[in-house]
Design a protein around this motif. Structure first.
Motif, PDB file in Angstrom:
ATOM      1  N   THR A   4      25.564  43.522  43.979  1.00 57.55           N
ATOM      2  CA  THR A   4      25.413  43.686  42.527  1.00 57.55           C
ATOM      3  C   THR A   4      26.686  43.163  41.833  1.00 57.55           C
ATOM      4  N   ASP A   5      26.869  43.544  40.555  1.00 60.71           N
ATOM      5  CA  ASP A   5      28.028  43.015  39.824  1.00 60.71           C
ATOM      6  C   ASP A   5      29.268  43.863  40.094  1.00 60.71           C
ATOM      7  N   ASP A  34      31.282  45.141  38.074  1.00 63.88           N
ATOM      8  CA  ASP A  34      31.499  46.276  37.161  1.00 63.88           C
ATOM      9  C   ASP A  34      30.363  47.306  37.208  1.00 63.88           C
ATOM     10  N   ASP A  35      29.483  47.181  38.171  1.00 61.66           N
ATOM     11  CA  ASP A  35      28.409  48.177  38.340  1.00 61.66           C
ATOM     12  C   ASP A  35      29.039  49.498  38.791  1.00 61.66           C
ATOM     13  N   PRO A  36      28.899  50.577  38.009  1.00 61.24           N
ATOM     14  CA  PRO A  36      29.573  51.840  38.355  1.00 61.24           C
ATOM     15  C   PRO A  36      29.061  52.476  39.658  1.00 61.24           C
ATOM     16  N   SER A  37      27.870  52.093  40.105  1.00 58.49           N
ATOM     17  CA  SER A  37      27.371  52.670  41.358  1.00 58.49           C
ATOM     18  C   SER A  37      27.778  51.840  42.571  1.00 58.49           C
ATOM     19  N   ALA A  38      28.577  50.777  42.322  1.00 53.09           N
ATOM     20  CA  ALA A  38      28.978  49.882  43.417  1.00 53.09           C
ATOM     21  C   ALA A  38      30.483  49.951  43.637  1.00 53.09           C
ATOM     22  N   PRO A  59      33.815  47.714  43.926  1.00 51.97           N
ATOM     23  CA  PRO A  59      34.275  46.351  43.645  1.00 51.97           C
ATOM     24  C   PRO A  59      34.816  45.705  44.924  1.00 51.97           C
ATOM     25  N   GLY A  93      30.057  43.353  43.371  1.00 58.90           N
ATOM     26  CA  GLY A  93      29.947  44.787  43.640  1.00 58.90           C
ATOM     27  C   GLY A  93      29.029  44.989  44.833  1.00 58.90           C
ATOM     28  N   ARG A 106      26.851  47.995  46.511  1.00 55.04           N
ATOM     29  CA  ARG A 106      26.402  49.375  46.318  1.00 55.04           C
ATOM     30  C   ARG A 106      25.877  49.910  47.649  1.00 55.04           C
TER      31      ARG A 106
END
Ligand code: ADP
Length: 357
Positions: free
Chosen positions: A285-286, A288-292, A294, A335, A337
């Protein structure tokens, strides 16, 4: 009936204790694989079942008979070695029939049993050849044929495929498994190769330092490794480990990344934990995805079947694998996750598996 029972067995070589106190029940007809790193004691254990090593203490039973004092040839076992150990001056047929000749089995019966085994193993066209006129895989098959003609209660295999090239190993693996399905004879198989263990075994015994770490079916070990050793040993590419601590109700790595995974039950503030995530249990994912988490991509490795991303995540080198062909370049930040219900947790000190909430 070919059940094997190992009860409180110890083995010392002088001052060195190779096996401390090991108990194991091998069921009749089961294909059991002993796996572990070099020196963990798996060959010693197999050789004690075979009677090639005395036991220092404890009891071994084969088909419900205590065999501690029984000579190898009286144990109703047949062993297949890595080295094949074929007689170079004897034909394939003579090699396969030799043990029957020693037993005084008559010529006709010998020929019948050798031909039956040769048929199972596809060796019929090669019966007149000498071992030096055979390929490595064919020699391995003759070694198995020699074991099959004896119709033993238990087969013992000691790293039988280690001398073969990778492609042949895969082929022989399925041949051995197929033969086991046909014959249904109890088999104890030693290997250091976890893929061999996973693909062949009904149950696997993972050993380290003379002890059993875990016993289970291949997928039990894969899905629920009892400790960090088993988690790291079973599975290829190997499980990734991220050391962290419980801080303010979150799991935080040494360099400060908060891991978006559940905290193990009953864990105190400050407890040191190792999170384990298999390479195939990430979703890309990206950044800045909070569930992932970095992640910096270091290299991209296409295997054809999968794409492997070698990355740096939370200060650790982490490998992530994907079935898809990814449009990701080395040097980019993404990202990853974790798939939450596939995440593992271990106590950092003891290595024991911790249940996740
Ligand atoms: P594995 O098969 O898992 O590689 P082994 O069973 O061969 O391990 O060896 C277990 C331990 O016992 C090792 O530390 C090894 O060095 C030791 N060992 C094995 N055979 C002997 C022997 N004949 N004499 C002394 N030590 C031995």
């Amino acid at each position: 009936m070919g059940a094997v029972s190992i009860r409180s067995v110890r083995k010392s070589y002088g001052a060195l204790t190779a096996i401390e106190n090991l108990s194991l029940e091998i069921e009749d007809g089961e294909f059991l694989v002993l796996v572990g790193p070099s020196g963990c004691g798996k060959s010693t254990l197999l050789r004690m079942i075979a009677g090639l090593e005395d036991i220092s203490d404890g009891e071994i039973r084969i088909a419900d008979r205590v065999v501690n004092e029984v000579a190898p040839k009286e144990r109703d076992i047949a062993m297949v070695f890595q080295s094949y150990a074929l007689y170079p001056h004897m034909s394939v047929e003579e090699n396969m029939g030799f043990s029957l000749r020693l037993k005084g089995v008559d010529k006709q019966e010998r020929a019948r049993r050798v031909r039956a085994a040769a048929e199972i193993l596809g060796l019929e066209p090669l019966l007149e050849r000498l071992p030096r006129q055979l390929s490595g895989g064919q020699r391995q098959r003759v070694a198995m044929g020699r074991a099959i003609v004896r119709n033993p209660a238990v087969y013992l295999f000691d790293e039988p495929l280690s001398n073969l090239d990778a492609k042949l190993r895969v082929q022989m693996r399925s041949e051995i498994k197929l033969n086991h399905a046909r014959l249904g004879t109890t088999t104890v198989y030693v290997t250091h190769d976890q893929i061999e263990a996973m693909t062949m075994a009904d149950r696997i015994v993972v050993m380290s330092a003379g002890d059993i770490e875990q016993i289970g079916t291949p997928l039990q070990l894969y899905d629920s490794p009892a400790n960090r050793f088993v988690a790291g040993f079973i599975g290829s590419p190997a499980m990734n480990f991220l050391p962290c601590r419980v801080q303010n109700g979150k799991l935080r790595t040494a360099e400060g990344t908060v891991l978006p995974v559940d905290i193990p039950a009953n864990t105190d503030e400050g407890r040191a934990i190792v999170i384990g995530i298999r390479p195939e249990h990430f979703v890309i994912t990206d950044a800045d995805d909070p569930s992932a988490i970095p992640t910096d991509v270091l290299t991209v490795e296409p295997t054809g079947v999968e794409t492997h991303l070698v990355t740096r995540m939370a200060g650790e080198e982490v490998l992530a694998s994907f079935r898809d062909r990814l449009d990701v370049a080395a040097g980019t930040r993404i990202g990853l996750r974790p798939i939450l219900d596939r995440v593992h947790a271990f106590d950092e000190t003891t290595g024991a598996r911790l249940g996740l909430d």
